[in-house]
Scaffold this active site. Structure first.
Site, PDB file in Angstrom:
ATOM      1  N   THR A   1      -2.622   8.159  -5.405  1.00  0.00           N
ATOM      2  CA  THR A   1      -3.980   8.126  -5.959  1.00  0.00           C
ATOM      3  C   THR A   1      -4.187   9.269  -6.948  1.00  0.00           C
ATOM      4  O   THR A   1      -4.787   9.081  -8.013  1.00  0.00           O
ATOM      5  CB  THR A   1      -5.016   8.228  -4.811  1.00  0.00           C
ATOM      6  OG1 THR A   1      -4.732   7.189  -3.884  1.00  0.00           O
ATOM      7  CG2 THR A   1      -6.429   8.093  -5.328  1.00  0.00           C
TER       8      THR A   1
ATOM      9  N   GLY B   1       0.814  -1.217   0.000  1.00  0.00           N
ATOM     10  CA  GLY B   1       0.000   0.000   0.000  1.00  0.00           C
ATOM     11  C   GLY B   1       0.842   1.260   0.000  1.00  0.00           C
ATOM     12  O   GLY B   1       0.354   2.338  -0.351  1.00  0.00           O
TER      13      GLY B   1
ATOM     14  N   LYS C   1       1.774  13.402   5.467  1.00  0.00           N
ATOM     15  CA  LYS C   1       1.990  12.618   4.233  1.00  0.00           C
ATOM     16  C   LYS C   1       3.324  13.017   3.607  1.00  0.00           C
ATOM     17  O   LYS C   1       3.623  14.199   3.431  1.00  0.00           O
ATOM     18  CB  LYS C   1       0.832  12.843   3.249  1.00  0.00           C
ATOM     19  CG  LYS C   1       0.987  12.018   1.984  1.00  0.00           C
ATOM     20  CD  LYS C   1      -0.321  11.797   1.273  1.00  0.00           C
ATOM     21  CE  LYS C   1      -0.141  10.978   0.011  1.00  0.00           C
ATOM     22  NZ  LYS C   1       0.283   9.603   0.264  1.00  0.00           N
TER      23      LYS C   1
ATOM     24  N   HIS D   1      -4.551  15.854   1.647  1.00  0.00           N
ATOM     25  CA  HIS D   1      -4.169  14.849   2.641  1.00  0.00           C
ATOM     26  C   HIS D   1      -3.660  15.523   3.908  1.00  0.00           C
ATOM     27  O   HIS D   1      -3.312  16.709   3.893  1.00  0.00           O
ATOM     28  CB  HIS D   1      -3.068  13.923   2.101  1.00  0.00           C
ATOM     29  CG  HIS D   1      -3.597  12.872   1.165  1.00  0.00           C
ATOM     30  ND1 HIS D   1      -3.750  13.093  -0.177  1.00  0.00           N
ATOM     31  CD2 HIS D   1      -4.021  11.605   1.395  1.00  0.00           C
ATOM     32  CE1 HIS D   1      -4.243  11.997  -0.745  1.00  0.00           C
ATOM     33  NE2 HIS D   1      -4.417  11.080   0.184  1.00  0.00           N
TER      34      HIS D   1
HETATM   35  N1  LIG Z   1      -2.621   2.484  -0.919  1.00  0.00           N
HETATM   36  C1  LIG Z   1      -3.465   2.978  -0.004  1.00  0.00           C
HETATM   37  O1  LIG Z   1      -4.692   2.728  -0.022  1.00  0.00           O
HETATM   38  C2  LIG Z   1      -2.924   3.833   1.110  1.00  0.00           C
HETATM   39  C3  LIG Z   1      -3.750   4.349   2.113  1.00  0.00           C
HETATM   40  C4  LIG Z   1      -3.172   5.056   3.166  1.00  0.00           C
HETATM   41  C5  LIG Z   1      -1.793   5.258   3.208  1.00  0.00           C
HETATM   42  N2  LIG Z   1      -1.022   4.773   2.192  1.00  0.00           N
HETATM   43  C6  LIG Z   1       0.443   4.879   2.216  1.00  0.00           C
HETATM   44  O2  LIG Z   1       0.919   3.907   3.143  1.00  0.00           O
HETATM   45  C7  LIG Z   1       2.173   4.342   3.710  1.00  0.00           C
HETATM   46  C8  LIG Z   1       2.068   4.270   5.240  1.00  0.00           C
HETATM   47  O3  LIG Z   1       1.079   5.151   5.699  1.00  0.00           O
HETATM   48  P1  LIG Z   1       0.801   5.366   7.276  1.00  0.00           P
HETATM   49  O4  LIG Z   1      -0.180   6.463   7.312  1.00  0.00           O
HETATM   50  O5  LIG Z   1       0.520   4.082   7.962  1.00  0.00           O
HETATM   51  O6  LIG Z   1       2.248   5.907   7.723  1.00  0.00           O
HETATM   52  P2  LIG Z   1       2.856   6.004   9.198  1.00  0.00           P
HETATM   53  O7  LIG Z   1       1.779   6.169  10.207  1.00  0.00           O
HETATM   54  O8  LIG Z   1       3.950   7.012   9.141  1.00  0.00           O
HETATM   55  O9  LIG Z   1       3.489   4.546   9.444  1.00  0.00           O
HETATM   56  C9  LIG Z   1       4.659   4.120   8.818  1.00  0.00           C
HETATM   57  C10 LIG Z   1       5.175   2.917   9.594  1.00  0.00           C
HETATM   58  O10 LIG Z   1       6.306   2.361   8.928  1.00  0.00           O
HETATM   59  C11 LIG Z   1       7.262   2.050   9.940  1.00  0.00           C
HETATM   60  N3  LIG Z   1       8.593   1.901   9.364  1.00  0.00           N
HETATM   61  C12 LIG Z   1       9.640   2.745   9.347  1.00  0.00           C
HETATM   62  N4  LIG Z   1      10.687   2.168   8.743  1.00  0.00           N
HETATM   63  C13 LIG Z   1      10.281   0.925   8.363  1.00  0.00           C
HETATM   64  C14 LIG Z   1      10.899  -0.155   7.685  1.00  0.00           C
HETATM   65  N5  LIG Z   1      12.169  -0.088   7.268  1.00  0.00           N
HETATM   66  N6  LIG Z   1      10.166  -1.266   7.443  1.00  0.00           N
HETATM   67  C15 LIG Z   1       8.906  -1.356   7.849  1.00  0.00           C
HETATM   68  N7  LIG Z   1       8.269  -0.358   8.501  1.00  0.00           N
HETATM   69  C16 LIG Z   1       8.951   0.760   8.749  1.00  0.00           C
HETATM   70  C17 LIG Z   1       7.150   3.195  10.911  1.00  0.00           C
HETATM   71  O11 LIG Z   1       7.795   2.843  12.124  1.00  0.00           O
HETATM   72  P3  LIG Z   1       8.058   3.975  13.266  1.00  0.00           P
HETATM   73  O12 LIG Z   1       6.701   4.250  13.819  1.00  0.00           O
HETATM   74  O13 LIG Z   1       8.950   3.280  14.222  1.00  0.00           O
HETATM   75  O14 LIG Z   1       8.677   5.143  12.560  1.00  0.00           O
HETATM   76  C18 LIG Z   1       5.629   3.257  11.019  1.00  0.00           C
HETATM   77  O15 LIG Z   1       5.178   2.263  11.902  1.00  0.00           O
HETATM   78  C19 LIG Z   1       2.408   5.730   3.119  1.00  0.00           C
HETATM   79  O16 LIG Z   1       3.231   5.606   1.967  1.00  0.00           O
HETATM   80  C20 LIG Z   1       1.014   6.197   2.697  1.00  0.00           C
HETATM   81  O17 LIG Z   1       1.043   7.154   1.645  1.00  0.00           O
HETATM   82  C21 LIG Z   1      -1.557   4.064   1.163  1.00  0.00           C
END
Ligand SMILES: NC(=O)c1ccc[n+]([C@@H]2O[C@H](COP(=O)([O-])OP(=O)(O)OC[C@H]3O[C@@H](n4cnc5c(N)ncnc54)[C@H](OP(=O)(O)O)[C@@H]3O)[C@@H](O)[C@H]2O)c1
Length: 238
Positions: free
Chosen positions: A145, A74, A138, A134
């Site tokens: 999207t 994602g 972000k 957003h």
């Molecule tokens: N395709 C879709 O439908 C969709 C929907 C929503 C979001 N997204 C995308 O999904 C991504 C994550 O979004 P989010 O809102 O969940 O972000 P987020 O809250 O910032 O979470 C990111 C997570 O990744 C962890 N992380 C950091 N380094 C990592 C590594 N090397 N391997 C694995 N995990 C690691 C972070 O850990 P720490 O907390 O320790 O830093 C945190 O837990 C973004 O790119 C966003 O644009 C996509």
């Protein structure tokens, strides 16, 4: 299913809640604390769900390939490596599903956007613009999207050849306007404007649960499917 959550932030936590309520197990959670996890830690995992950060997605996907574990991705903002990842996936008979947006509503919006662009192509008096809003944390702009929406318009609207992430007066360019506002989960609009009227299509996510539900649906679907590269259109049978 035994699921690995590669990324346990806003999305990972939302997916965990829904997965547990549906009787799945979470066998591995990865954050920045254990980012150096080895592919061997994926032993016994049925499917991995990757929502981390753009700079870590590629190495996480490669670890899943190495461990022979199907992966749903994602994370957005890593697509310059897509060709490389797709080549490895095919060469090693691995299983990948990625989507810029897992919400079922957004995937319906994609269909509508494609059809509207084709229709509006015959009416050059209408200008077209994409807007995405957003939350302020972000990391990528424009949103994945927003780029998908722009690419659908470019494929179907005869005057547009490329997109830019700012306002433009160039007829062949399509503007994607990115706005970052507090805690907005994701709003995407397409505007067709003429001197006398305006047509707007808009998708507003009220929470992250639509993305999380869709990602889990994709994981359940992927675990039952063969090697290959898939998108939400396959899961939803569009
Ligand atoms: N395709 C879709 O439908 C969709 C929907 C929503 C979001 N997204 C995308 O999904 C991504 C994550 O979004 P989010 O809102 O969940 O972000 P987020 O809250 O910032 O979470 C990111 C997570 O990744 C962890 N992380 C950091 N380094 C990592 C590594 N090397 N391997 C694995 N995990 C690691 C972070 O850990 P720490 O907390 O320790 O830093 C945190 O837990 C973004 O790119 C966003 O644009 C996509």
């Amino acid at each position: 299913m035994n699921i690995a959550l590669l990324g346990y932030g806003k999305m990972g936590k939302e997916i965990e809640k829904i997965a547990i309520s549906k009787g799945h197990k979470i066998g591995l959670k990865v954050t920045s604390d254990n980012a150096e996890f080895s592919p061997a830690e994926l032993l016994g995992i049925d499917v991995a769900i990757e929502f981390s950060r753009p700079e870590f997605a590629v190495s996480n996907i490669k670890k899943c390939f190495e461990a022979n574990v199907p992966v749903v991705v994602g994370t957005t903002g890593w697509y310059e490596y897509l060709d490389e990842i797709e080549t490895i996936c095919v060469a090693r008979n691995q299983t990948l599903l990625y989507a810029t947006n897992f919400s079922i509503g957004v995937n319906l919006f994609f269909k509508l956007n494609t059809q509207l662009a084709d229709l509006m192509s015959k009416y050059p008096e209408y200008s077209v613009e994409v807007e995405e809003i957003h939350h302020t944390q972000k990391l990528d702009a424009p949103s994945g999207t927003g780029i998908s929406i722009a690419e659908q318009i470019i494929e179907n609207h005869k005057t547009k050849e490329s997109w830019v992430n700012n306002e433009t007066n160039q007829e062949k360019e399509l503007a994607i306007i990115s706005k970052r506002i507090d805690s907005v989960p994701g709003t995407h609009s397409v505007y067709y404007r003429s001197p006398i009227d305006e047509i707007e299509i808009k998708h507003t996510a009220h929470s992250r649960s639509g993305f999380a539900n869709g990602a889990l649906l994709a994981a359940e679907w992927l675990a039952k499917n063969k090697d290959g590269i898939y998108g939400m259109q396959d899961v939803l049978s569009f």
